[in-house]
Design an enzyme around this catalytic site. Sequence first.
Site, PDB file in Angstrom:
ATOM      1  N   GLU A  69     -28.979 -14.635 -28.102  1.00 40.19           N
ATOM      2  CA  GLU A  69     -29.292 -13.308 -28.638  1.00 40.19           C
ATOM      3  C   GLU A  69     -28.160 -12.391 -28.185  1.00 40.19           C
ATOM      4  OE1 GLU A  69     -32.490  -9.642 -28.467  1.00 40.19           O
ATOM      5  OE2 GLU A  69     -32.123 -10.878 -26.715  1.00 40.19           O
ATOM      6  N   ASP A 128     -31.709 -14.978 -23.805  1.00 37.90           N
ATOM      7  CA  ASP A 128     -32.003 -13.571 -24.050  1.00 37.90           C
ATOM      8  C   ASP A 128     -30.804 -12.676 -23.718  1.00 37.90           C
ATOM      9  OD1 ASP A 128     -34.048 -11.386 -24.536  1.00 37.90           O
ATOM     10  OD2 ASP A 128     -33.455 -10.906 -22.481  1.00 37.90           O
TER      11      ASP A 128
END
Length: 589
Positions: free
Chosen positions: A279, A242
């Site tokens: 990401e 993330d």
Amino acid sequence: MLPRVWAPTAARVDLVLGDEHVPLTADGEWWVGDADLPHGTDYAFAVDGGPPRPDPRSAWQPQDVHGPSRVYDPGTFAWSDDGWSGVDVRGHVTYELHVGTFSDEGTLTSAIEHLDELVSLGIDLVELMPVAPFSGVHGWGYDGVGTFAVHEPYGGPAALQAFVDAAHARGLGVCLDVVHNHMGPSGNYLGEFGPYFTDAHQTPWGSAINLDGPGSEEVRRWVCDSALRWFRDFHVDALRLDAVHALIDFSEGHLLSQLSDEVAALSAELGRPLSLVAESDLNDVVSVTPTAEGGWGMTAQWDDDVHHAVHALVTGERHGYYVDFGSPQVLRKALTGAFVHDGEHSTFRGKDWGRPVPPGTDGHRFVAAGSTHDQVGNRALGDRPSARLDAGGLAATAALVLLSPFSPMLFMGEEWGTRTPWMYFTDHPDPDLAAAVRDGRRREFGGHAWDVLYGGHVEVPDPQDPETFRRSVLTRHEMDDPAHARLRDWYRSLIAVRRSVPDLAAGDLAATDVVWGGASEDDAPWDGWLVLHRGSARVVVNLSGEQASVPVRTDGPVDVVAAWDPATIEPTADGAVVVTPPRSVVVLA
């Protein structure tokens, strides 16, 4: 398990077993005990006479994020996947799901019951949104605090092992979404043990994880050990990392480079591919550049620009970060170059952004989607494209993503055009934290742009209202409706065509192009026709409300391999004219 914990500045650390406090022995910056704690033992640590706290490396939090840890021996699970050879994320179709809303029961065990549906669809990997323990029962998972554990309401660590084993038995890989860039606001006791955070860098969530300051060597080890554990003890095939742009690291070797090298070594040891998917908001291929060439060595990275280009073109939305997207020219740039903002000005950011993708870069290193948890859940009402688009628009979005040169990903329910919203929901027991989250959400979406988009005043759902969570659980009976079933069959057909036509399966950006006509390039939503060139294959998309005669240049004869509606082909000297019904898609190969 021999108890040990890193607490470099502590004068005393006790192992807490119920009401008993057992002093640990200092071993450098670590504190260790000699009592072997068996599987299932509850324990905690107390630093300098403070209250008992969970182990920063806790493998099991059966009570909640504030309660004691429990010893979990991963060897207690009986695996049946010895024949599993693994799957690389590049070029394969991933399916993102949230455990709590994927089924009515909201557990990993109940999710297993729906894996055969994904197999029949043609999915290659299942991506689980974060399963780390977090405050309360229901939440997205990005406010977790135990990077080594599994949320107990989902079933705990044994349930995750069972899920992975069941997925492998069906030929499905498993990708796990993990968060190391910040910890949640409730249950985060890491700072009581050591310098896990630093004020030298700031992130949207506050102080950054300490990756380059005093004590960072052990913090980096904590991150890498957590990641390696999912591959080794839980047999996962990939990790989605993330917001890696918030992993701020100015040391000589970036944390992600270190992690990539360690994962590569473990992959060689296990004899199967292990993938890392970043990401990143940087629009910079440093993420996927090999570590030997000075990059971070990620296997792939999410590419939001592709999503924005497709979504804005088909829906006509231009608010917020969609402001620079929506034209066929921008779509062409996204599908041929991966990044739209590749060094040019980003209006939303108010600055130049990104870097160009070097020629020859494999398109499969970019994960593209028509919907994700972010792009749906971070809307004011959590409404999906299916709430605003007709069936033809949904079919076009699917074709542009699934037949792109990238690694496609679907968001749960997208494949049948579910009308179930997916909203932002939390379940914080702390009333002050609950009020802060509720007020923050209302402030975030209090702007005029959302009122304009929705055609009236927006009443933002209360994240803490249990009904907000319940409304986000997939409505599976929709699949029995003919219209929804038709869209699901379309997704299945596109995935099958992608597999069977080499040019559509390739990640060759240089063999990709987009041509268009039939409407002004500035129309919003754009209502012309376009042709996506993929080698010798062609994807013809008619977004207008009228029948269109689309000229298609080809190097030889082509056949219809998939069509949303019946279409006709009229041969010409240099290709064909495809006569398509309104709001339709035809795939030629």
